[in-house]
Design an enzyme around this catalytic site. Sequence first.
Site, PDB file in Angstrom:
ATOM      1  CB  VAL A 279      -1.169  -0.029   0.901  1.00  0.00           C
ATOM      2  CG1 VAL A 279      -1.867   1.433   1.271  1.00  0.00           C
ATOM      3  CG2 VAL A 279      -2.508  -1.071   1.123  1.00  0.00           C
ATOM      4  CB  ILE A 282       0.371   1.834  -4.441  1.00  0.00           C
ATOM      5  CG1 ILE A 282       0.661   0.536  -4.852  1.00  0.00           C
ATOM      6  CG2 ILE A 282      -0.792   2.342  -5.454  1.00  0.00           C
ATOM      7  CD1 ILE A 282      -0.671  -0.127  -4.816  1.00  0.00           C
ATOM      8  CG  ASP A 326      -9.508  31.846 -38.177  1.00  0.00           C
ATOM      9  OD1 ASP A 326      -9.615  31.662 -39.587  1.00  0.00           O
ATOM     10  OD2 ASP A 326     -10.157  32.214 -37.425  1.00  0.00           O
ATOM     11  CG  ASP A 613     -13.686  33.163 -34.845  1.00  0.00           C
ATOM     12  OD1 ASP A 613     -13.124  31.670 -35.972  1.00  0.00           O
ATOM     13  OD2 ASP A 613     -13.755  33.960 -34.897  1.00  0.00           O
ATOM     14  CG  ASP A 617     -12.233  28.003 -37.470  1.00  0.00           C
ATOM     15  OD1 ASP A 617     -11.093  27.606 -38.001  1.00  0.00           O
ATOM     16  OD2 ASP A 617     -11.934  28.669 -36.813  1.00  0.00           O
ATOM     17  CG  ASN A 707       1.320   5.532   2.731  1.00  0.00           C
ATOM     18  OD1 ASN A 707       2.962   6.341   2.672  1.00  0.00           O
ATOM     19  ND2 ASN A 707       1.206   4.259   2.046  1.00  0.00           N
TER      20      ASN A 707
END
Length: 884
Positions: A279, A282, A326, A613, A617, A707
């Site tokens: 445990v 992880i 654009d 916009d 697009d 932990n």
Amino acid sequence: MWFAKSQEDVLTKLDVDPALGLTAQEAQSRLQKYGENKLKGKPKKSLISLFFAQFKDMLIYVLLGAAVITLIIGEYVDAIIILFVVILNAAIGVFQEYKAEKAIEALQQMTTPRSLVRRDGKVREIRSAEVVPGDIIVIDAGRFIPADLRLIGSANLQIEESALTGESVPSEKDAKAIHADPQTPLGDKSNMAFMSTLATYGRGEGVVVATAMETEIGKIAKILDEDTEEMTPLQKRLDELGRILGYLAIGICVLMFIIGFFQKRNLFEMFLTAISLAVAAIPEGLPAIVAIVLALGVTKMSKINAIVKKLPAVETLGSVNIICSDKTGTLTQNKMTVVKHYTLNNLFDIPAQGLELVADKDTQELLKTFILCSDASYENSKGTGDPTEIALVVLGDRYSLSKRSLDSEYKRVGEKPFDSDRKLMSTLNEEEKGYRVHTKGAIDNILRISKNALIHGELVPLTEEMKHEYLKTAEQMSDDALRVLGAAFKDTDRILEPEEMEQDLTVIGLVGMIDPPRLEVKDSIKEAKHAGITPIMITGDHKNTAVAIAKKLGIAESLEQSLTGAEIDTFSDEEFAKRINEFRVFARVSPEHKVKIVKAFKTQGNIVSMTGDGVNDAPSLKSADIGVAMGITGTDVAKGASDMILTDDNFTTIVHAIREGRNIYSNIKKSVIFLLSCNLGEIIAIFLSVLFFWPVPLLPTQILWINLITDTLPAIALGVDPGDKDVMKMKPRNPKESFFALGAGKRAIIGGTLIGILTLLAFYFGLSEYGYNLNSKNIPERVLTYARTMSFVVLAASQLFYSLSIRNPSKSISTIGLFSNKYLIGAIVVGLALQLGMISVPFLSHAFKLQWLSARDWFIVIAFALVPLLINELLKSFKRKKQL
């Protein structure tokens, strides 16, 4: 290719008489054949299926396994926390997918509700959904186009197509035109009208050639509908990390249990220790910490006008090295603006803003003609009408010549409307004595019908030399990508017929106009390039105009760096991808071209951002690693397909967002490295003690408590670190780069090893205080309790102190400022206070098998705990000296 056929061929093919239209019976038959004129999306997934789809992830499997393990060892609180994290992540994922589906819904809503059609010889209004191929559609100004049409009649018809083509100026339509070239760009198909575009001027008629998903906008919907979702770099890294940690946890459990079995230790105790250590291996808080860091980053970015729809997009911004933008409305202001005006031998550059402009006599006459020969209006900073005419009216306002006052003083009594063949428009207005014709249009056409020129308020005969000067100036403006309009007038003592107006005119001058770049964009592009990011312009506008804007902004240097959509079609996908880095400007492109460009850059291993916009697009926004939509001018479709929305439509905000994204990724990486260092320290301390048959320095419950302290507040505090001020001086991160690149893995190993060894040293010191060592047998419980308390405090405190050194891989704590991250200082203080409470509160110390420490003991454990921090700072100092 309806645009390549004559009107007669199209009408014959669709079997319709334009004078009568379809019969009601035929229309109904075609409706059943082709279906309703509505855009379709893929079937929606149920919320349940969306929810369970979120669990298909290795890290989630490991977390679920950790929850089961914590239940087995009786740590119910930890099990509940882990399950809560898993469910929270699933809920966030469901919400993100739900938002993504809005793109198609927005497209569906764009179809117009009512349309004028001719059926059974009569014009009637019907629902747009009932329009079918072959219907004759009547078009007038202000009405949306309900389907794709082949025009069969047009009178001064102009259609605003910027959502599809990206052009800021309405397209002039000509029903008589035939385009034989099959590669004709969308914006040049003057004999076609497309679904969801808007007629802004004139009138016309067209026959429906495509409905629903067969229209140009329907093709966009199909592209959006494709399931092309890819994992972001962050998701890939976390998935990779989850797999590594999952296998590591299983390996630790098995290996330690086997070692304990051969050493003939208490198997139940070994089982609990192995499970606890698994445990610990992880970082179960990692997904929650990442989600919290990203969420806080989203909040921070919203304050700089960037709304992030998908949390991982924040991190993706940090690795962007290509920004495809654009032009219209993103790099430019999306409004035509007059930037130059010219009367003979008098060229004037109009300042972008400020200053009260004063006109000489000739310029006054020039502006008066342009304003009176216009149907546009502009009041309260809002314009209506043709963008070109609005620009002229706005210019008049700057010279204190208002449209309203001129119209009331010089009433219009006649006109000759604009015609695409003449390229001229004329009006006849009352004067104090008589009448005056005002004409505007193409300067070369005006010169052909003029016999005089206005110079210093006097009419003089127009010579060839004068014509040359006017045309030379017009050509220079055109070379700068300006749209040129000329003006002329003629005084008369009677009301003229339209055909008499455009004869023997007096030319006054001309103006040059353009959709100008945003003022702040040039500096933003400079900063982006300095940060190793390449800006790319993608537009539906003409090549010369696009390149001229690109040069002004610093995107491109020459015309050779540009490519048109038609030229793109001549390349194979492989050849285009190989040559993509040669170009900076892509002009006259369709939505399909935009997607092709984005994919070509991605093929070269780039992380691509696309800004835009319009509806046109949307497919490229979705194809890009991160799509950025404009919040003010952006369509719902563009916003729905994007990952991020700019509320101020400001390109500069993108650069700020990239800076924030880089810092957020860096912060997440800090949190990950910190957590792994801490967990590695725990693994080393326990594993070595088991391997060498020493007493275990920490109990399972003590491991889980540490932990809890280190996997929460300090990790989150690192996640909200202010970040490196020099982050934009670095090149974009390699998208294939691991979490452990650039020495991060080495730092995690060094830190973890130091923490683990010092924990064992503290344990050894505790035993030696009572005359025992690590190889002693039958150590009394009270001695073990004391030694474990020492190692318990050192393990937690060393991790807390080490977090200070994790903040920057090369800069010292003094350089970045000890108190510049107050949250981290707070987390360290809280963590130490909790450790103090754990050993000082009797029922807690009894439950965790700990004891009170003396002042001398505290001094010793703090000295041990500071060692990893000091060594890491020393290593950074050596690294800096080596780089000098």
